[in-house]
Design a protein around this motif. Structure first.
Motif, PDB file in Angstrom:
ATOM      1  N   SER A  21      67.121  47.168   2.659  1.00  0.00           N
ATOM      2  CA  SER A  21      65.723  47.574   2.638  1.00  0.00           C
ATOM      3  C   SER A  21      65.009  46.869   1.494  1.00  0.00           C
ATOM      4  N   CYS A  22      63.759  46.557   1.721  1.00  0.00           N
ATOM      5  CA  CYS A  22      62.912  45.924   0.713  1.00  0.00           C
ATOM      6  C   CYS A  22      61.624  46.714   0.640  1.00  0.00           C
ATOM      7  N   THR A  23      61.354  47.294  -0.515  1.00  0.00           N
ATOM      8  CA  THR A  23      60.143  48.071  -0.668  1.00  0.00           C
ATOM      9  C   THR A  23      59.243  47.416  -1.717  1.00  0.00           C
ATOM     10  N   ALA A  24      57.959  47.668  -1.571  1.00  0.00           N
ATOM     11  CA  ALA A  24      56.980  47.092  -2.477  1.00  0.00           C
ATOM     12  C   ALA A  24      56.158  48.192  -3.114  1.00  0.00           C
ATOM     13  N   SER A  25      55.749  47.951  -4.330  1.00  0.00           N
ATOM     14  CA  SER A  25      54.833  48.863  -5.001  1.00  0.00           C
ATOM     15  C   SER A  25      53.860  48.041  -5.823  1.00  0.00           C
ATOM     16  N   GLY A  26      52.755  48.669  -6.158  1.00  0.00           N
ATOM     17  CA  GLY A  26      51.753  47.988  -6.948  1.00  0.00           C
ATOM     18  C   GLY A  26      50.666  47.354  -6.113  1.00  0.00           C
ATOM     19  N   ARG A  27      51.019  46.985  -4.898  1.00  0.00           N
ATOM     20  CA  ARG A  27      50.054  46.349  -4.000  1.00  0.00           C
ATOM     21  C   ARG A  27      50.683  46.356  -2.624  1.00  0.00           C
ATOM     22  N   ALA A  28      49.971  46.767  -1.629  1.00  0.00           N
ATOM     23  CA  ALA A  28      50.535  46.802  -0.282  1.00  0.00           C
ATOM     24  C   ALA A  28      50.901  45.399   0.163  1.00  0.00           C
ATOM     25  N   PHE A  29      52.062  45.232   0.742  1.00  0.00           N
ATOM     26  CA  PHE A  29      52.416  43.893   1.232  1.00  0.00           C
ATOM     27  C   PHE A  29      52.250  43.768   2.737  1.00  0.00           C
ATOM     28  N   SER A  30      51.541  44.739   3.332  1.00  0.00           N
ATOM     29  CA  SER A  30      51.352  44.673   4.773  1.00  0.00           C
ATOM     30  C   SER A  30      50.653  43.415   5.264  1.00  0.00           C
ATOM     31  N   PRO A  31      49.738  42.779   4.493  1.00  0.00           N
ATOM     32  CA  PRO A  31      49.112  41.562   5.030  1.00  0.00           C
ATOM     33  C   PRO A  31      49.948  40.292   4.903  1.00  0.00           C
ATOM     34  N   TYR A  32      51.147  40.388   4.343  1.00  0.00           N
ATOM     35  CA  TYR A  32      51.852  39.182   3.932  1.00  0.00           C
ATOM     36  C   TYR A  32      53.203  39.012   4.617  1.00  0.00           C
ATOM     37  N   ASN A  74      54.964  48.735   8.036  1.00  0.00           N
ATOM     38  CA  ASN A  74      53.885  48.543   7.069  1.00  0.00           C
ATOM     39  C   ASN A  74      53.362  49.859   6.516  1.00  0.00           C
ATOM     40  N   ALA A  75      53.475  50.920   7.278  1.00  0.00           N
ATOM     41  CA  ALA A  75      53.030  52.227   6.781  1.00  0.00           C
ATOM     42  C   ALA A  75      53.864  52.653   5.573  1.00  0.00           C
ATOM     43  N   LYS A  76      55.077  52.178   5.504  1.00  0.00           N
ATOM     44  CA  LYS A  76      55.974  52.516   4.397  1.00  0.00           C
ATOM     45  C   LYS A  76      56.139  51.352   3.414  1.00  0.00           C
ATOM     46  N   ASP A  77      55.433  50.244   3.654  1.00  0.00           N
ATOM     47  CA  ASP A  77      55.585  49.068   2.798  1.00  0.00           C
ATOM     48  C   ASP A  77      57.051  48.703   2.645  1.00  0.00           C
ATOM     49  N   THR A  78      57.740  48.670   3.753  1.00  0.00           N
ATOM     50  CA  THR A  78      59.176  48.414   3.735  1.00  0.00           C
ATOM     51  C   THR A  78      59.547  47.401   4.814  1.00  0.00           C
ATOM     52  N   VAL A  79      60.435  46.494   4.437  1.00  0.00           N
ATOM     53  CA  VAL A  79      61.006  45.535   5.381  1.00  0.00           C
ATOM     54  C   VAL A  79      62.514  45.741   5.388  1.00  0.00           C
ATOM     55  N   TYR A  80      63.096  45.658   6.577  1.00  0.00           N
ATOM     56  CA  TYR A  80      64.526  45.900   6.731  1.00  0.00           C
ATOM     57  C   TYR A  80      65.234  44.632   7.215  1.00  0.00           C
ATOM     58  N   LEU A  81      66.491  44.531   6.839  1.00  0.00           N
ATOM     59  CA  LEU A  81      67.349  43.495   7.395  1.00  0.00           C
ATOM     60  C   LEU A  81      68.626  44.179   7.886  1.00  0.00           C
ATOM     61  N   GLN A  82      68.725  44.331   9.201  1.00  0.00           N
ATOM     62  CA  GLN A  82      69.924  44.897   9.810  1.00  0.00           C
ATOM     63  C   GLN A  82      70.921  43.772  10.004  1.00  0.00           C
ATOM     64  N   MET A  83      72.078  43.928   9.409  1.00  0.00           N
ATOM     65  CA  MET A  83      73.105  42.887   9.465  1.00  0.00           C
ATOM     66  C   MET A  83      74.319  43.428  10.204  1.00  0.00           C
TER      67      MET A  83
END
Length: 125
Positions: A21-32, A74-83
């Motif tokens: 899991s990759c989470t972001a804080s400080g600024r939403a990363f949904s546009p990127y 994007n609602a959770k500002d989280t990106v996942y990598l299922q391996m």
């Protein structure tokens, strides 16, 4: 500023699965675009999987196609990598990174602005 934090690494036997899991804080990363990277022997970090801002454009390295799946909430500002189907050669520190201002799925590490500290994935044979 965007603070990026990875989690979910660990030790697994060959053929097993992990979800990073990759989470972001400080600024939403949904546009990127967000990418997962790992070091390549003798090279800089190489992209493993990249997802564009809304998830309709995805890149996978040939070495992980059919085994890894990248997704984002994007609602959770989280990106996942299922391996799945992990192999010993997948052993590495995996880094999550955010690219500001690049449209699509940038694959070059130099196109990314913010990086996490990495999470270790170890696959035993």
């Amino acid at each position: 500023q965007v603070q990026v934090v990875e989690s979910g690494g660990g030790l697994v036997q060959a053929g097993g699965s992990l979800r990073l899991s990759c989470t972001a804080s400080g600024r939403a990363f949904s546009p990127y675009a967000v990418g997962w990277f790992r070091p390549a022997p003798g090279n800089d970090r190489t992209s493993v999987a990249v997802i564009n801002w809304n998830g309709d454009n995805i890149y996978y390295a040939d070495s992980v196609k059919g085994r890894f799946t990248i997704s984002r909430d994007n609602a959770k500002d989280t990106v996942y990598l299922q391996m799945d189907g992990l192999k010993p050669e997948d052993t590495a520190v995996y880094y999550c990174a955010v690219s500001i201002g690049i449209v699509g799925t940038p694959q070059y590490w130099g196109e990314y602005n913010y990086w996490g500290q990495g999470t270790q994935v170890t696959v035993s044979s």
